[in-house]
Design a protein around this motif. Structure first.
Motif, short mmCIF file in Angstrom:
data_model
loop_
_atom_site.label_atom_id
_atom_site.label_comp_id
_atom_site.label_asym_id
_atom_site.label_seq_id
_atom_site.Cartn_x
_atom_site.Cartn_y
_atom_site.Cartn_z
N ASN A 1 0.61 -1.25 0.29
CA ASN A 1 -0.22 0.09 0.03
C ASN A 1 0.61 1.35 0.19
N ARG A 2 1.59 1.16 0.41
CA ARG A 2 2.72 2.30 0.58
C ARG A 2 3.73 2.10 -0.79
N VAL A 3 4.06 1.83 -1.39
CA VAL A 3 4.45 1.48 -2.66
C VAL A 3 3.62 2.03 -3.91
N MET B 1 2.86 10.67 16.91
CA MET B 1 2.94 11.46 18.86
C MET B 1 4.31 11.10 18.83
N GLY B 2 5.01 10.02 18.89
CA GLY B 2 6.63 9.70 19.78
C GLY B 2 7.22 10.16 18.70
N LYS B 3 8.13 10.66 20.59
CA LYS B 3 9.71 11.58 20.31
C LYS B 3 11.08 10.27 19.12
N GLY C 1 3.02 15.29 18.07
CA GLY C 1 1.06 15.36 19.02
C GLY C 1 0.24 14.53 18.61
N ASP C 2 -0.50 14.64 19.61
CA ASP C 2 -1.45 14.02 19.03
C ASP C 2 -2.54 14.03 18.14
N ALA C 3 -2.63 12.65 16.97
CA ALA C 3 -3.81 12.98 15.69
C ALA C 3 -4.97 13.62 15.81
C1 LIG Z 1 0.35 1.61 12.89
S1 LIG Z 1 1.80 3.10 13.29
C2 LIG Z 1 1.82 3.66 11.45
C3 LIG Z 1 2.56 3.03 11.04
C4 LIG Z 1 3.08 3.74 9.64
N1 LIG Z 1 1.92 4.42 8.75
C5 LIG Z 1 4.08 3.37 8.45
O1 LIG Z 1 3.48 2.61 7.73
O2 LIG Z 1 4.58 2.74 8.93
C6 LIG Z 1 0.60 3.48 14.04
C7 LIG Z 1 1.75 4.87 14.24
O3 LIG Z 1 1.01 6.28 15.40
C8 LIG Z 1 1.63 6.51 16.30
N2 LIG Z 1 -0.07 6.58 17.06
C9 LIG Z 1 -0.85 6.12 17.58
N3 LIG Z 1 -1.36 7.03 19.01
C10 LIG Z 1 -1.06 8.48 17.81
C11 LIG Z 1 -1.58 9.60 18.04
N4 LIG Z 1 -3.07 9.76 19.64
N5 LIG Z 1 -1.95 10.92 17.90
C12 LIG Z 1 -0.36 10.70 16.96
N6 LIG Z 1 0.47 8.95 16.36
C13 LIG Z 1 0.51 8.06 17.39
C14 LIG Z 1 2.71 5.72 17.16
O4 LIG Z 1 3.18 6.06 18.23
C15 LIG Z 1 2.30 4.95 15.81
O5 LIG Z 1 3.36 5.52 15.50
#
Ligand SMILES: C[S@@+](CC[C@H](N)C(=O)[O-])C[C@H]1O[C@@H](n2cnc3c(N)ncnc32)[C@H](O)[C@@H]1O
Length: 370
Positions: free
Chosen positions: A189-191, A227-229, A251-253
């Motif tokens: 899906n990414r490709v 969100m993650g650092k 930040g939070d989505a």
């Molecule tokens: C399923 S992974 C995404 C994978 C990515 N799209 C990929 O193709 O490699 C979900 C990500 O959402 C982040 N995440 C979780 N809760 C979040 C929030 N409330 N706001 C923003 N990011 C969040 C997690 O840290 C994680 O990196």
């Protein structure tokens, strides 16, 4: 017990009448005096027997033969980076093995009886030329089985690899990364997203840059929301590795999407790839409301004719329910959607085993928003 005869791999506690075995033993499962299957016994689990075979075989042989067979099959799909073993999907319940660039492998063991074969699995990978093997044996699954939590190198000395995916490269850190390092299930899906990388793109829930790096390499100007650092730091590194730039918002989505709307920003492409919002059946209704909200906000941010890449990785939501949520979100926003082709799913190295329907879990749709 009919489902076991039809190939299901889980024997639930309520179906077990009598046990004559010790924790972790390889057991024969009998029903009405007839042998049904063979598997490992985990007394502390709600699934006390996981089935691995229907023949009277040596468990070590069963596991090693299956690893060998899967090695050939998976490399036919993807020669160097692939999910070698997808647990129940590949008839090895409780075992995940991901291989990156034939250089580093990550493994997760979630079944008590399998734990004593961990070193054999690591040796198998080294024999195949994968010199570095990392165990990521953490999480609830291990606790339920009564297994200790462990994370670290089993073989070799490095836990990083650089993998190629479509037109881009990613650094994968199997020790510090989430799960086993990288979300290989979304690779196709990414490709595909490279085909629509133009204008302004928003990659929400980016992890280490997944969709956004592909979109940027294809020519889009990308904003990442994560969100993650540590993850945000990795996005920067992956952008640099590919010679592209991007804006990263930590930040939070939901908060960030609302802020972007207030600031009257709009996008040509929005990708939503949240973590599994329902981890247990009882979370489903709450999860549905969150998918609905996220898709509404994403659709509102899209310009007319924009593309929504919407994903869900919880198996508690069926493909039909997922489509219903996205359609409902568009209706609420007064926009019409057209999907480019069928609903997509997980990459083919994440095998779906039909008697265990939860092995089909990823949904991904590419929608044009009118
Ligand atoms: C399923 S992974 C995404 C994978 C990515 N799209 C990929 O193709 O490699 C979900 C990500 O959402 C982040 N995440 C979780 N809760 C979040 C929030 N409330 N706001 C923003 N990011 C969040 C997690 O840290 C994680 O990196």
């Amino acid at each position: 017990m009919e489902n076991i005869a039809r190939g299901a791999l889980h024997i639930y506690a309520q179906n077990v009448e009598r046990v004559d075995a010790s924790p972790g033993d390889w057991v024969e499962v009998l029903h009405g005096g007839e042998t049904l299957a063979y598997g490992f016994y985990s007394p502390s689990s709600s699934i006390p027997v996981k089935v691995y075979s229907w023949e009277d075989e040596d468990p070590r042989e069963v596991i090693l033969q299956r690893l060998e067979w899967l090695w050939k099959r998976k490399r036919r799909l993807y020669p160097t980076t692939f999910r070698h073993v997808f647990a129940e999907g590949d008839l090895v319940p409780g075992l995940i093995v991901d291989v990156y660039g034939l250089e580093v492998a990550a493994l997760k063991v979630n079944v008590l009886g399998l734990e004593r074969f961990k070193e054999d699995i690591a040796d198998f990978l080294v024999e195949k030329g994968v010199e570095n093997v990392v165990e990521r044996n953490e999480g609830k699954g291990r606790k339920k089985e009564g297994l200790p939590l462990r994370k670290g190198l089993l073989r070799g000395k490095t836990y990083r690899s650089v993998i190629k995916e479509g037109n881009v490269e990613f650094i994968v850190d199997v020790l510090k990364g989430q799960k086993t390092g990288f979300y290989l299930d979304q690779r196709e899906n990414r490709v595909f997203s490279e085909k629509i990388g133009e204008g302004r793109a928003l990659d929400v829930f980016s992890y280490t840059g997944g969709f956004g790096v592909h979109l940027a390499a294809a020519g889009a100007s990308v904003t990442f929301v994560e969100m993650g650092k540590w993850e945000s730091g990795m996005i920067e590194k992956n952008l640099e590795l590919n010679g592209v730039e991007g804006r990263i918002i930590r930040g939070d989505a939901v908060d960030v999407l609302k802020r972007l709307l207030e600031q009257r920003e709009s996008f040509d492409v929005v990708s939503l790839d949240p973590p599994a919002l329902a981890k247990e059946g009882r979370d489903v209704e709450k999860a549905k409301r969150m998918y609905f909200l996220l898709n509404r906000l994403a659709i509102r941010l899209l310009k007319p004719g924009g593309i929504l890449l919407s994903s869900s990785c919880t198996h508690f939501l069926s493909p039909r329910e997922f489509l219903g949520i996205v359609r409902g979100a568009a209706q609420k926003e007064g926009r019409r959607l057209r999907m480019l082709g069928s609903l997509r799913g997980q990459a083919p190295d994440h095998t779906v085993y039909l008697p265990q329907p939860e092995t089909q879990y990823l949904k991904h749709g590419v929608f044009e928003v009118e």
